[in-house]
Design an enzyme around this catalytic site. Structure first.
Site, PDB file in Angstrom:
ATOM      1  N   SER A 170       0.830  -1.209   0.000  1.00  0.00           N
ATOM      2  CA  SER A 170       0.000   0.000   0.000  1.00  0.00           C
ATOM      3  C   SER A 170       0.866   1.261   0.000  1.00  0.00           C
ATOM      4  CB  SER A 170      -0.910   0.030   1.230  1.00  0.00           C
ATOM      5  OG  SER A 170      -1.800  -1.054   1.221  1.00  0.00           O
TER       6      SER A 170
HETATM    7  N1  SAH Z   1      -0.907  -4.505   3.953  1.00  0.00           N
HETATM    8  C1  SAH Z   1      -0.341  -4.964   2.715  1.00  0.00           C
HETATM    9  C2  SAH Z   1      -1.331  -4.734   1.590  1.00  0.00           C
HETATM   10  C3  SAH Z   1      -1.249  -5.774   0.581  1.00  0.00           C
HETATM   11  S1  SAH Z   1      -2.466  -5.667  -0.704  1.00  0.00           S
HETATM   12  C4  SAH Z   1       0.959  -4.286   2.411  1.00  0.00           C
HETATM   13  O1  SAH Z   1       1.103  -3.091   2.701  1.00  0.00           O
HETATM   14  O2  SAH Z   1       1.842  -4.911   1.833  1.00  0.00           O
HETATM   15  C5  SAH Z   1      -3.832  -6.574  -0.029  1.00  0.00           C
HETATM   16  C6  SAH Z   1      -3.541  -7.970   0.431  1.00  0.00           C
HETATM   17  O3  SAH Z   1      -4.794  -8.561   0.810  1.00  0.00           O
HETATM   18  C7  SAH Z   1      -2.946  -8.878  -0.636  1.00  0.00           C
HETATM   19  O4  SAH Z   1      -1.762  -9.436  -0.149  1.00  0.00           O
HETATM   20  C8  SAH Z   1      -4.051  -9.927  -0.872  1.00  0.00           C
HETATM   21  O5  SAH Z   1      -3.544 -11.204  -1.210  1.00  0.00           O
HETATM   22  C9  SAH Z   1      -4.752  -9.932   0.469  1.00  0.00           C
HETATM   23  N2  SAH Z   1      -6.129 -10.446   0.434  1.00  0.00           N
HETATM   24  C10 SAH Z   1      -7.060 -10.312  -0.550  1.00  0.00           C
HETATM   25  N3  SAH Z   1      -8.202 -10.922  -0.216  1.00  0.00           N
HETATM   26  C11 SAH Z   1      -8.008 -11.451   1.022  1.00  0.00           C
HETATM   27  C12 SAH Z   1      -8.822 -12.215   1.910  1.00  0.00           C
HETATM   28  N4  SAH Z   1     -10.068 -12.579   1.582  1.00  0.00           N
HETATM   29  N5  SAH Z   1      -8.298 -12.604   3.099  1.00  0.00           N
HETATM   30  C13 SAH Z   1      -7.017 -12.265   3.456  1.00  0.00           C
HETATM   31  N6  SAH Z   1      -6.206 -11.539   2.641  1.00  0.00           N
HETATM   32  C14 SAH Z   1      -6.681 -11.148   1.449  1.00  0.00           C
END
Ligand code: SAH
Length: 213
Positions: A64
């Site tokens: 993010s």
């Molecule tokens: N906080 C992270 C954001 C990653 S993007 C960072 O700053 O790196 C969002 C993340 O949510 C992805 O890694 C994706 O695989 C995860 N995601 C999507 N759907 C999900 C779900 N149903 N349960 C858990 N994680 C999920």
């Protein structure tokens, strides 16, 4: 894996950018100042690590944008020892911010590749979440509920009911809600049945997905 004074200088600049954009929580800014974000990204993007931008990570996901991380964390309003559930571990950067603020962190990721990578990576930097879970964030984490805070870092097409029900009274859920564009939404649990809802404008996230790999 190196952190240098050059990286620290870039982080100080990033923190100033976040202050200009309206972030005021000193503990959040301190965490961002400290965490080597470049180490959470694929090496080809290292030079961009301290721009206020989202970037691709494994499995078509993104780390993010720092402003988004700061904004969501500020809304969560945690104190040391707050019990926090994060949905979407991803690179682990947001997890690290929560840990720097001394929260007890549980984090769920649904992409196995990312889950495995981040589980190995965070301890290398000295970050120790209470648990990293490979699973589906839509159902939350009943065994560890209730939480002081729940933060969703993927775009949710709707607000999953289990997440609301896993909040303590007084607890806060920060969740971007919507399909193509998401409205950053804060729910505060006022009683068993009452939730206060606040909306904070548009953000863009990768979608929160239903099926597991
Ligand atoms: N906080 C992270 C954001 C990653 S993007 C960072 O700053 O790196 C969002 C993340 O949510 C992805 O890694 C994706 O695989 C995860 N995601 C999507 N759907 C999900 C779900 N149903 N349960 C858990 N994680 C999920």
């Amino acid at each position: 894996m190196r952190d240098t004074t050059k990286h620290q200088g870039l982080r100080n600049r990033l923190v100033n950018v976040l202050i200009k954009k309206g972030i005021t929580d000193k503990k959040v800014l301190q965490a961002i100042k400290k965490i080597p974000r470049h180490l959470f990204m694929d090496s080809s993007f290292i030079d961009f690590a301290y721009q206020d931008k989202a970037f691709p990570i494994l499995a078509d996901q993104t780390i993010s944008q720092p402003y988004t991380v700061a904004f969501q964390t500020q809304l969560l309003a945690i104190v040391p020892k707050s019990k926090v559930l994060e949905i979407g571990t991803g690179s682990g950067y947001q997890t690290a911010v929560l840990l720097e603020m001394k929260a007890k962190v549980f984090s769920i990721e649904r992409q196995q590749e990312l889950f495995k990578k981040t589980k190995l990576f965070l301890p290398k930097l000295g970050y120790k979440p209470k648990a990293l879970i490979f699973g589906d964030g839509y159902i939350g984490l009943k065994d560890e509920a209730p939480f002081d805070g729940i933060i969703v870092t993927a775009g949710a097409p709707f607000v999953p009911k289990p997440l609301l029900s896993q909040l303590k009274i007084g607890g806060r859920l920060v969740i971007p809600v919507g399909d193509k564009v998401q409205i950053m939404t804060l729910f505060i649990r006022k009683s068993e049945k009452e939730f206060e809802k606040h909306e904070f404008g548009d953000f863009r996230f990768v979608p929160m997905l239903k099926e597991k790999n």
